[in-house]
Design a protein around this motif. Structure first.
Motif, PDB file in Angstrom:
ATOM      1  N   ILE A   1       0.842  -1.203   0.000  1.00  0.00           N
ATOM      2  CA  ILE A   1       0.000   0.000   0.000  1.00  0.00           C
ATOM      3  C   ILE A   1       0.877   1.254   0.000  1.00  0.00           C
ATOM      4  CG2 ILE A   1      -1.678   1.331   1.338  1.00  0.00           C
ATOM      5  CD1 ILE A   1      -2.748  -1.329   2.407  1.00  0.00           C
TER       6      ILE A   1
ATOM      7  N   ALA B   1       2.438   1.668  -3.412  1.00  0.00           N
ATOM      8  CA  ALA B   1       1.415   2.061  -4.395  1.00  0.00           C
ATOM      9  C   ALA B   1       1.099   3.546  -4.290  1.00  0.00           C
ATOM     10  CB  ALA B   1       0.144   1.234  -4.198  1.00  0.00           C
ATOM     11  N   LEU B   2       1.068   4.070  -3.072  1.00  0.00           N
ATOM     12  CA  LEU B   2       0.826   5.506  -2.905  1.00  0.00           C
ATOM     13  C   LEU B   2       1.962   6.311  -3.518  1.00  0.00           C
ATOM     14  CD1 LEU B   2      -0.874   7.821  -1.730  1.00  0.00           C
ATOM     15  CD2 LEU B   2       0.494   7.621   0.352  1.00  0.00           C
TER      16      LEU B   2
ATOM     17  N   GLU C   1       1.668   6.370  -7.123  1.00  0.00           N
ATOM     18  CA  GLU C   1       0.328   6.832  -7.504  1.00  0.00           C
ATOM     19  C   GLU C   1      -0.474   5.731  -8.197  1.00  0.00           C
ATOM     20  OE1 GLU C   1      -0.397  10.817  -8.674  1.00  0.00           O
ATOM     21  OE2 GLU C   1       1.654  11.437  -8.176  1.00  0.00           O
TER      22      GLU C   1
ATOM     23  N   HIS D   1      -2.732   4.094  -6.491  1.00  0.00           N
ATOM     24  CA  HIS D   1      -3.909   3.949  -5.641  1.00  0.00           C
ATOM     25  C   HIS D   1      -5.177   4.306  -6.413  1.00  0.00           C
ATOM     26  CE1 HIS D   1      -2.353   8.022  -5.276  1.00  0.00           C
ATOM     27  NE2 HIS D   1      -3.570   8.414  -4.981  1.00  0.00           N
TER      28      HIS D   1
ATOM     29  N   ARG E   1      -8.531   6.190  -7.363  1.00  0.00           N
ATOM     30  CA  ARG E   1      -9.191   7.491  -7.308  1.00  0.00           C
ATOM     31  C   ARG E   1     -10.049   7.619  -8.561  1.00  0.00           C
ATOM     32  NH1 ARG E   1      -3.791  10.403  -7.404  1.00  0.00           N
ATOM     33  NH2 ARG E   1      -3.041   9.824  -9.420  1.00  0.00           N
TER      34      ARG E   1
ATOM     35  N   LEU F   1      -6.640  10.068   4.339  1.00  0.00           N
ATOM     36  CA  LEU F   1      -5.626   9.026   4.478  1.00  0.00           C
ATOM     37  C   LEU F   1      -4.992   8.992   5.862  1.00  0.00           C
ATOM     38  CD1 LEU F   1      -3.153   7.994   1.773  1.00  0.00           C
ATOM     39  CD2 LEU F   1      -2.424   8.075   4.118  1.00  0.00           C
TER      40      LEU F   1
END
Length: 179
Positions: free
Chosen positions: A64, A67-68, A71, A73, A75, A100
């Motif tokens: 996670i 991935a953030l 980018e 993640h 949306r 977050l």
């Protein structure tokens, strides 16, 4: 100054991503070993099967943060893609501080007792032949969300730079790979 902070936080997220990738390979070997034992030798290990689940959960929870940083993640890209870079940066910064970080904090504070309870009662797997020390896997929950907050700080710094119009040049990328 912001570029240095961003590089340090991005490097941290890259290390977490590398750990996730390495654990994915460990999980692959574990699944291969378990499948060979089960289908060719008609035997198996409950502990090895549980280890598959545990490694998968660590890969997911640590992934996670990476991935953030990348980018990757979720949306609403249908709307987001049409926005200007400054508006995207504002949305990312506000979303990080409103959604977050508070959610990560709630999960951290809510899961610490979960780990503590497991440790104090000496919890083990309910299956015969299963893994012991289940508090270790449970401790990954708060740890992963602490790592997510660190990655979120790097994400915020990158978006502050984006808002200011300070985007990466190709030289910055080359220097970053050398460091």
């Amino acid at each position: 100054m912001l570029l240095k902070v961003e590089r340090i936080l991005d490097r941290f997220s890259d290390i977490i991503g590398w750990i996730s990738a390495a654990l994915m390979l460990v999980m692959l070997v574990n699944v291969f070993y378990d499948a060979i034992l089960r289908y060719f030798f008609r035997t198996g290990s409950i502990a090895m099967q549980e280890l598959e689940w545990h490694i998968f959960s660590v890969v997911f929870l640590f992934g996670i943060s990476y991935a953030l940083k990348e980018e990757g993640h979720v949306r609403v890209d249908v709307l987001y893609d049409g926005f200007s870079p400054k508006l995207k940066a504002i949305i990312n910064i506000v979303g990080t501080f409103i959604f977050l970080i508070p959610l990560a904090y709630l999960i951290i504070s809510g899961s610490i007792w979960f780990v503590h309870e497991s440790y104090t009662m000496g919890e083990i797997s309910g299956d015969p032949g299963g893994l012991t020390h289940t508090y270790l896997i449970k401790s990954v929950i708060p740890l992963s969300f602490i790592l997510l907050i660190v990655s979120a700080l790097g994400f915020v710094v990158r978006n502050i730079r984006m808002y200011r119009g300070q985007v990466f040049s190709s030289q910055d990328k080359i220097e970053d790979n050398i460091l």
